[in-house]
Design a protein around this motif. Structure first.
Motif, PDB file in Angstrom:
ATOM      1  N   MET A 115      16.795 -30.320  -9.664  1.00 24.50           N
ATOM      2  CA  MET A 115      18.129 -30.567  -9.130  1.00 24.50           C
ATOM      3  C   MET A 115      19.164 -29.685  -9.833  1.00 24.50           C
ATOM      4  SD  MET A 115      20.107 -34.238  -8.945  1.00 24.50           S
ATOM      5  CE  MET A 115      18.535 -35.042  -8.662  1.00 24.50           C
ATOM      6  N   ALA A 116      19.048 -29.576 -11.154  1.00 22.84           N
ATOM      7  CA  ALA A 116      19.979 -28.740 -11.915  1.00 22.84           C
ATOM      8  C   ALA A 116      19.865 -27.277 -11.491  1.00 22.84           C
ATOM      9  CB  ALA A 116      19.698 -28.887 -13.408  1.00 22.84           C
ATOM     10  N   MET A 127      24.404 -28.846   3.883  1.00 21.77           N
ATOM     11  CA  MET A 127      22.981 -28.570   3.676  1.00 21.77           C
ATOM     12  C   MET A 127      22.616 -28.681   2.201  1.00 21.77           C
ATOM     13  SD  MET A 127      21.598 -28.133   6.585  1.00 21.77           S
ATOM     14  CE  MET A 127      20.032 -27.411   6.074  1.00 21.77           C
ATOM     15  N   THR A 128      23.496 -28.185   1.326  1.00 23.64           N
ATOM     16  CA  THR A 128      23.228 -28.283  -0.103  1.00 23.64           C
ATOM     17  C   THR A 128      23.225 -29.740  -0.556  1.00 23.64           C
ATOM     18  OG1 THR A 128      24.296 -26.143  -0.457  1.00 23.64           O
ATOM     19  CG2 THR A 128      23.991 -27.545  -2.381  1.00 23.64           C
ATOM     20  N   ALA A 129      24.209 -30.506  -0.105  1.00 27.89           N
ATOM     21  CA  ALA A 129      24.272 -31.921  -0.467  1.00 27.89           C
ATOM     22  C   ALA A 129      23.052 -32.671   0.059  1.00 27.89           C
ATOM     23  CB  ALA A 129      25.554 -32.548   0.076  1.00 27.89           C
ATOM     24  N   ALA A 130      22.565 -32.288   1.266  1.00 26.27           N
ATOM     25  CA  ALA A 130      21.379 -32.933   1.831  1.00 26.27           C
ATOM     26  C   ALA A 130      20.147 -32.619   0.986  1.00 26.27           C
ATOM     27  CB  ALA A 130      21.171 -32.481   3.269  1.00 26.27           C
ATOM     28  N   GLY A 131      20.024 -31.370   0.547  1.00 25.67           N
ATOM     29  CA  GLY A 131      18.898 -31.012  -0.319  1.00 25.67           C
ATOM     30  C   GLY A 131      18.922 -31.777  -1.625  1.00 25.67           C
ATOM     31  N   VAL A 132      20.108 -31.870  -2.227  1.00 28.16           N
ATOM     32  CA  VAL A 132      20.243 -32.650  -3.461  1.00 28.16           C
ATOM     33  C   VAL A 132      19.956 -34.128  -3.191  1.00 28.16           C
ATOM     34  CG1 VAL A 132      21.896 -33.403  -5.224  1.00 28.16           C
ATOM     35  CG2 VAL A 132      21.867 -31.015  -4.475  1.00 28.16           C
ATOM     36  N   VAL A 146      42.749 -22.654 -13.183  1.00 30.04           N
ATOM     37  CA  VAL A 146      42.746 -22.905 -11.742  1.00 30.04           C
ATOM     38  C   VAL A 146      41.409 -22.533 -11.139  1.00 30.04           C
ATOM     39  CG1 VAL A 146      43.818 -22.276  -9.548  1.00 30.04           C
ATOM     40  CG2 VAL A 146      45.238 -22.556 -11.595  1.00 30.04           C
ATOM     41  N   ILE A 147      40.882 -21.385 -11.562  1.00 32.33           N
ATOM     42  CA  ILE A 147      39.577 -20.928 -11.056  1.00 32.33           C
ATOM     43  C   ILE A 147      38.465 -21.836 -11.568  1.00 32.33           C
ATOM     44  CG2 ILE A 147      37.982 -18.984 -11.037  1.00 32.33           C
ATOM     45  CD1 ILE A 147      40.468 -17.167 -11.444  1.00 32.33           C
ATOM     46  N   VAL A 148      38.535 -22.209 -12.862  1.00 30.17           N
ATOM     47  CA  VAL A 148      37.524 -23.108 -13.434  1.00 30.17           C
ATOM     48  C   VAL A 148      37.529 -24.450 -12.707  1.00 30.17           C
ATOM     49  CG1 VAL A 148      36.908 -24.415 -15.502  1.00 30.17           C
ATOM     50  CG2 VAL A 148      37.519 -22.001 -15.692  1.00 30.17           C
ATOM     51  N   ALA A 149      38.728 -24.989 -12.461  1.00 31.51           N
ATOM     52  CA  ALA A 149      38.825 -26.282 -11.774  1.00 31.51           C
ATOM     53  C   ALA A 149      38.214 -26.214 -10.380  1.00 31.51           C
ATOM     54  CB  ALA A 149      40.289 -26.713 -11.698  1.00 31.51           C
ATOM     55  N   MET A 150      38.395 -25.105  -9.673  1.00 32.76           N
ATOM     56  CA  MET A 150      37.833 -24.953  -8.332  1.00 32.76           C
ATOM     57  C   MET A 150      36.315 -25.018  -8.377  1.00 32.76           C
ATOM     58  SD  MET A 150      38.167 -21.680  -5.743  1.00 32.76           S
ATOM     59  CE  MET A 150      37.371 -20.598  -6.949  1.00 32.76           C
ATOM     60  N   ILE A 151      35.696 -24.301  -9.330  1.00 33.78           N
ATOM     61  CA  ILE A 151      34.229 -24.252  -9.407  1.00 33.78           C
ATOM     62  C   ILE A 151      33.667 -25.609  -9.849  1.00 33.78           C
ATOM     63  CG2 ILE A 151      32.299 -23.158 -10.591  1.00 33.78           C
ATOM     64  CD1 ILE A 151      34.023 -20.623 -10.784  1.00 33.78           C
ATOM     65  N   VAL A 152      34.291 -26.229 -10.860  1.00 32.47           N
ATOM     66  CA  VAL A 152      33.818 -27.539 -11.331  1.00 32.47           C
ATOM     67  C   VAL A 152      33.931 -28.582 -10.225  1.00 32.47           C
ATOM     68  CG1 VAL A 152      34.304 -29.424 -12.935  1.00 32.47           C
ATOM     69  CG2 VAL A 152      34.313 -27.062 -13.750  1.00 32.47           C
ATOM     70  N   GLU A 153      35.042 -28.543  -9.490  1.00 33.49           N
ATOM     71  CA  GLU A 153      35.239 -29.510  -8.412  1.00 33.49           C
ATOM     72  C   GLU A 153      34.169 -29.367  -7.332  1.00 33.49           C
ATOM     73  OE1 GLU A 153      38.830 -31.109  -5.498  1.00 33.49           O
ATOM     74  OE2 GLU A 153      39.090 -29.288  -6.687  1.00 33.49           O
ATOM     75  N   GLN A 154      33.803 -28.132  -6.989  1.00 29.58           N
ATOM     76  CA  GLN A 154      32.760 -27.922  -5.996  1.00 29.58           C
ATOM     77  C   GLN A 154      31.421 -28.467  -6.477  1.00 29.58           C
ATOM     78  OE1 GLN A 154      32.889 -23.716  -5.212  1.00 29.58           O
ATOM     79  NE2 GLN A 154      34.293 -23.959  -3.496  1.00 29.58           N
ATOM     80  N   ALA A 155      31.099 -28.220  -7.743  1.00 33.30           N
ATOM     81  CA  ALA A 155      29.832 -28.713  -8.292  1.00 33.30           C
ATOM     82  C   ALA A 155      29.762 -30.237  -8.232  1.00 33.30           C
ATOM     83  CB  ALA A 155      29.656 -28.218  -9.726  1.00 33.30           C
ATOM     84  N   TYR A 156      30.862 -30.900  -8.616  1.00 34.53           N
ATOM     85  CA  TYR A 156      30.850 -32.358  -8.619  1.00 34.53           C
ATOM     86  C   TYR A 156      30.921 -32.934  -7.206  1.00 34.53           C
ATOM     87  CZ  TYR A 156      30.937 -32.886 -13.646  1.00 34.53           C
ATOM     88  OH  TYR A 156      30.581 -32.890 -14.972  1.00 34.53           O
ATOM     89  N   LEU A 157      31.537 -32.223  -6.277  1.00 35.28           N
ATOM     90  CA  LEU A 157      31.503 -32.682  -4.885  1.00 35.28           C
ATOM     91  C   LEU A 157      30.092 -32.635  -4.327  1.00 35.28           C
ATOM     92  CD1 LEU A 157      34.748 -31.055  -3.418  1.00 35.28           C
ATOM     93  CD2 LEU A 157      34.269 -33.510  -3.673  1.00 35.28           C
ATOM     94  N   ILE A 158      29.351 -31.576  -4.659  1.00 34.19           N
ATOM     95  CA  ILE A 158      27.949 -31.488  -4.223  1.00 34.19           C
ATOM     96  C   ILE A 158      27.132 -32.613  -4.843  1.00 34.19           C
ATOM     97  CG2 ILE A 158      25.842 -30.112  -4.406  1.00 34.19           C
ATOM     98  CD1 ILE A 158      27.598 -27.613  -4.152  1.00 34.19           C
ATOM     99  N   GLY A 159      27.330 -32.839  -6.156  1.00 37.13           N
ATOM    100  CA  GLY A 159      26.587 -33.904  -6.825  1.00 37.13           C
ATOM    101  C   GLY A 159      26.920 -35.281  -6.282  1.00 37.13           C
ATOM    102  N   ALA A 160      28.218 -35.557  -6.083  1.00 32.85           N
ATOM    103  CA  ALA A 160      28.620 -36.867  -5.564  1.00 32.85           C
ATOM    104  C   ALA A 160      28.117 -37.083  -4.142  1.00 32.85           C
ATOM    105  CB  ALA A 160      30.147 -36.992  -5.616  1.00 32.85           C
ATOM    106  N   GLY A 161      28.221 -36.022  -3.318  1.00 31.83           N
ATOM    107  CA  GLY A 161      27.710 -36.134  -1.949  1.00 31.83           C
ATOM    108  C   GLY A 161      26.215 -36.366  -1.922  1.00 31.83           C
ATOM    109  N   LEU A 188      24.368 -37.723  -4.328  1.00 33.06           N
ATOM    110  CA  LEU A 188      24.071 -39.058  -4.850  1.00 33.06           C
ATOM    111  C   LEU A 188      24.337 -40.130  -3.802  1.00 33.06           C
ATOM    112  CD1 LEU A 188      23.268 -40.828  -7.261  1.00 33.06           C
ATOM    113  CD2 LEU A 188      25.664 -40.839  -7.946  1.00 33.06           C
ATOM    114  N   ALA A 189      25.457 -40.028  -3.111  1.00 32.64           N
ATOM    115  CA  ALA A 189      25.790 -41.038  -2.098  1.00 32.64           C
ATOM    116  C   ALA A 189      24.789 -41.015  -0.947  1.00 32.64           C
ATOM    117  CB  ALA A 189      27.210 -40.785  -1.575  1.00 32.64           C
TER     118      ALA A 189
END
Length: 387
Positions: free
Chosen positions: A282-283, A17-22, A313-328, A330-331
């Protein structure tokens, strides 16, 4: 173990749903930029396609696209005698509204200087180019006319002998190509009431000449298109023509600059402003979602810290989620744009360079959005696992 992907899988519905909104915000951004690109392409279409080296327009003006222009009817013959000039063609373009089969149509009437120009530079999807000096026309499909149809323009009937696609003016009106003489005749058409009014006005002012136009001009010709010899000195040709005093000379690059940097400047700023607003929204959306996901995982983050997981490890998890939402987003937004925008009434150009820039902007946005979640996650203490 990839904690970011594990958490996305655990909250798959929310992620989608978040990726769809973006994605809808991305689609709107692509549409705004693509609409501007389409307007620019339409505005430059005739300038780039018609193949003129120089445009001779009314003195002191920058017409015929940036402002009105009316030159003397014998200007083409005068220009033809200038050293270095290979060929000349007259040009006229007039907005025209007409009735056909009970419906109102609007077109940009464009004159071709037949037989020098029969419209061979106009790409056809059906029919042929002009073969007669009168009463033939080539129409863009957007006008709503079909091949072989007869339409009344002014006082005469014209046969549609050719059809083209995507040939429109800056306002989105389809181009209707006729000969220059026919275009001038259509433009000078007057009703009987206008004739009587013009005679009355001329009688009161003592003027015997009735031009039939509210503008003092002897011609409806807007410009003369000049093709130069390969060895011609462009500067010498310009000086010779401008020395007459009643003409201005513009190159193809100058015509393009007048359109983009003057007439379309406000539109460019407006679209840039709207696109910036969409990117800010969007931001905010991505930041709020990442922050909420982080708040919901405080217990899990505290557990990770308790068992000795490092902050990276915690930072990587949060950054990865943010970029997955953005990439999803955008695609999916790009897919929606390619599905939706071909059906828009105006041309929307999806340029790969613009998509790359939008992707870079989204990378910055996702990085900023993850910062809020990271700052909150780093404040979580291991003792909170007991709460």
């Amino acid at each position: 173990m990839n904690l970011g992907l594990k958490d996305v899988h655990h909250n798959l519905g929310r992620f989608i749903m978040t990726a769809a909104g973006v994605a809808f915000l991305v689609t709107a951004s692509i549409g705004m930029i693509g609409l501007y690109r389409g307007i620019v392409a339409d505005a430059l279409l005739v300038i780039e396609s018609i193949g003129a080296d120089l445009w001779v327009v009314q003195g002191g003006r920058s017409g015929p696209f940036s402002e009105s222009s009316a030159i003397a009817s014998d200007m083409d013959r005068r220009v033809e005698g200038v050293a270095g000039v290979a060929t000349v063609r007259r040009f006229v373009q007039i907005s025209q509204q007409f009735e056909h089969e009970g419906r109102s149509h609007r077109a940009s009437l464009t004159g071709l200087d037949y037989p020098l120009d029969n419209g061979a530079w106009v790409p056809l999807v059906a029919g042929r180019h002009l073969k007669s000096g009168h009463f033939e026309a080539i129409a863009d499909r957007s006008i709503g006319l079909v091949l072989g149809e007869r339409v009344r323009l002014g006082l005469d009937e014209f046969t549609i002998v050719g059809l083209t696609r995507g040939m429109v003016d800056m306002g989105g009106d389809g181009l209707l190509f006729v000969t220059v003489n026919d275009a001038a005749s259509i433009a000078q058409r007057r009703t009987s009431e206008e004739v009587l009014l013009a005679r009355s006005t001329a009688g009161r002012s003592g003027q015997g000449s009735l031009s039939g136009s509210s503008v003092a001009q002897d011609s409806k010709i807007a410009a003369v298109l000049v093709t130069l010899n390969p060895a011609a000195d462009v500067a010498s040709v310009r000086r010779a023509i401008m020395a007459w005093g009643d003409a201005n000379v513009l190159s193809r690059a100058e015509q393009q600059s007048l359109l983009l940097d003057q007439r379309l400047w406000r539109l460019r700023v407006q679209i840039l402003a709207f696109t910036s607003v969409l990117l800010v929204v969007m931001a905010i959306v991505i930041s709020l979602i990442i922050y909420m996901l982080t708040m919901e995982k405080r217990h899990q983050i505290a557990m990770l810290k308790l068992i000795g997981a490092r902050n990276r490890v915690i930072v990587a998890m949060i950054v990865e989620q943010a970029y997955l939402i953005g990439a999803g987003g955008l695609a999916l937004g790009l897919v929606l744009a390619n599905i939706i925008f071909p059906y828009f009434p105006r041309r929307v150009v999806i340029d790969p360079g613009d998509i790359a820039q939008l992707g870079a902007a989204m990378a910055v946005i996702c990085g900023f959005a993850s910062f809020l979640g990271i700052s909150r996650a780093l404040k979580v203490r291991a003792q909170e696992v007991l709460s």
